[in-house]
Scaffold this active site. Structure first.
Site: not given
Ligand code: IMP
Length: 429
Positions: A13, A16, A40-41, A224, A299, A303, A333, A415
């Site tokens: 997050d 990217k 989630g981009h 990630q 996104s 959560r 920002d 921003g």
């Molecule tokens: P999973 O990838 O859904 O198996 O989740 C494993 C861990 O990676 C958890 O702590 C998720 O919240 C975290 N995680 C997976 N994808 C993302 C992402 O795109 N952004 C932030 N955390 C992620």
């Protein structure tokens, strides 16, 4: 003739999507090589928000060919929705703009069901996964049981689902969950196969290598963050793929000579979603302030993200893992209203000062961050478009990071908008 790799330096997050979108303007190809719909981009163009989970973030530029390579786990239902949404909004006019590898791994509903059942069974020890079935799909790939994208179009798809469910339903029974039916999964898939078929690509590795031969600029889009890497992250609180730079070569099927530059996307503070150690986490009103200012809500899952100061010990570790050449510093920002900005420069553990990120997570759980404070800039920076015009306190903050990380900050985001981007040199310079 450049291959640029964009990776997340922290726990995901970092922003990217915005960087990929900004730099896709000058690239002919954007490649996703690992992860799946757990990503989630978020892209904001002319005030309009687009959230992508599987489709590369270059898709809003019609000239950029977007490739989903073998290393990605693809949920056909999710990607079909993304395609429909893009088309409704006037993007993806040409089918040839998107290529999905026939050999990428499928996420099916039994993967999602198992992901959630396992998390529930772990109770307070849960990883806090996104519940998108990513881990179980990679498990199937490793145990050579996975269905791949081309199976969606094969005559024996139903039979493959029946065979897969023999084991998956036994597992679901073990977790006291309802069994799934091959007919239902098959019928659901049949609703999207027609939409997906035009994007099939037999060999995306070949397509990427041809583009490289032609001298096209190629962006590789990591998902990630490095601290979530399955081998080098805060295991077991990690995702199920390798998220560091080296993973790009494996997931895409190309050699290291294709990568000219690694850009580490780094949030100006730190966030983490899900369980696991987070050395600089702020459980006070500053943490709540960062969450609100940065709109730190996932996104993919909605959560709330945990928030804390920038962690330079973790950043240096990530720079080492990735061979990062440049830093893109995001969400500056969101710090503009603070009187002072904290930066963690070491960890204190049993009387020692640690400057290197510990490989043992029990050390991480028992240490205290050493935080230095720099003056805030207390000015709105959202309309600044030149590095030299940034407030001097902000430039000092950037100098501090560069000095500590021994890596230049070449991009600053002020921003969420595409135009709220400042860079010192062009990405392919
Ligand atoms: P999973 O990838 O859904 O198996 O989740 C494993 C861990 O990676 C958890 O702590 C998720 O919240 C975290 N995680 C997976 N994808 C993302 C992402 O795109 N952004 C932030 N955390 C992620």
């Amino acid at each position: 003739m450049a291959g640029t790799l964009v990776v997340g330096s922290q726990w995901g997050d970092e922003g990217k999507g915005k960087v990929i979108d900004a730099f896709s303007k000058t690239s002919k190809m954007v490649v996703r090589y690992q992860g799946g719909p757990n990503a989630g981009h978020t892209l904001v163009v002319n005030g309009k928000k687009t959230v992508l989970h599987l489709i590369p973030s270059g898709i809003l530029h019609p000239h950029a060919k977007c490739v989903i390579a073998n290393g990605v786990v693809v949920d056909p239902i999710t990607i079909a929705k993304e395609i429909e949404n893009l088309k409704t909004n006037g993007f993806l006019k040409e089918d040839s703009q998107l290529l999905i590898s026939d050999n990428s791994t499928l996420i099916l509903s039994y993967h999602r069901a198992l992901d959630m059942a396992r998390e529930e069974a772990k109770g307070i020890h849960k990883i806090g996964t996104t519940g998108k079935g990513v881990g179980p799909a990679y498990e199937d790939r490793a145990s050579r049981k996975a269905l791949v994208f081309k199976d969606l179009f094969s005559a024996d798809l139903k039979q493959k689902l029946i065979s897969a469910l023999e084991e998956k339903n036994a597992l679901l029974t073990y977790y006291k969950k309802e069994n799934l039916s091959a007919d239902t999964i098959y019928d659901e898939l049949m609703k999207v196969t027609k939409l997906l078929e035009p994007y099939r690509c037999a060999d995306t590795s070949y397509i990427v290598s041809q583009a490289h031969k032609n001298g096209d600029d190629i962006l590789f889009e990591g998902a990630q963050g490095s601290m979530l890497d399955i081998y080098h992250g805060t295991y077991p609180f990690v995702t199920s793929s390798s998220t560091i730079a080296g993973s790009c070569l494996i997931g895409t099927g190309v050699g290291p000579n294709m990568i000219d530059k690694v850009i580490g996307i780094t949030k100006a503070y730190t966030t983490r979603v899900g369980s696991g150690p987070f050395p600089t986490e702020l459980l006070d009103e500053t943490g709540a302030f960062l969450q609100k200012e940065g709109n730190e809500f996932g996104s993919t899952t909605g959560r709330a993200r945990r928030c804390g100061w920038l962690d330079l010990v973790a950043l240096n570790y990530s720079i080492r893992l990735n061979g990062t050449n440049e830093i893109a510093l995001m969400k500056l920002d969101c710090l503009s209203k603070l009187d002072q900005i904290g930066v963690c420069t070491a960890y204190e553990y049993k009387g020692d000062r640690l400057k290197e990120f510990p490989s043992d997570i029990s050390v991480l759980e028992g240490m205290k961050p050493v935080t230095e404070f720099l003056p805030g800039w207390k000015k709105d920076i959202t309309a600044v478009n030149k590095f030299e015009d940034l407030p001097k306190e902000l430039r000092s903050y950037i100098d501090f990071i560069e000095e500590y990380a021994k890596t230049p900050v070449d991009f600053a985001s002020v921003g969420p908008g595409r135009e709220q981007s400042i860079w010192r040199r062009g990405i392919f310079s």
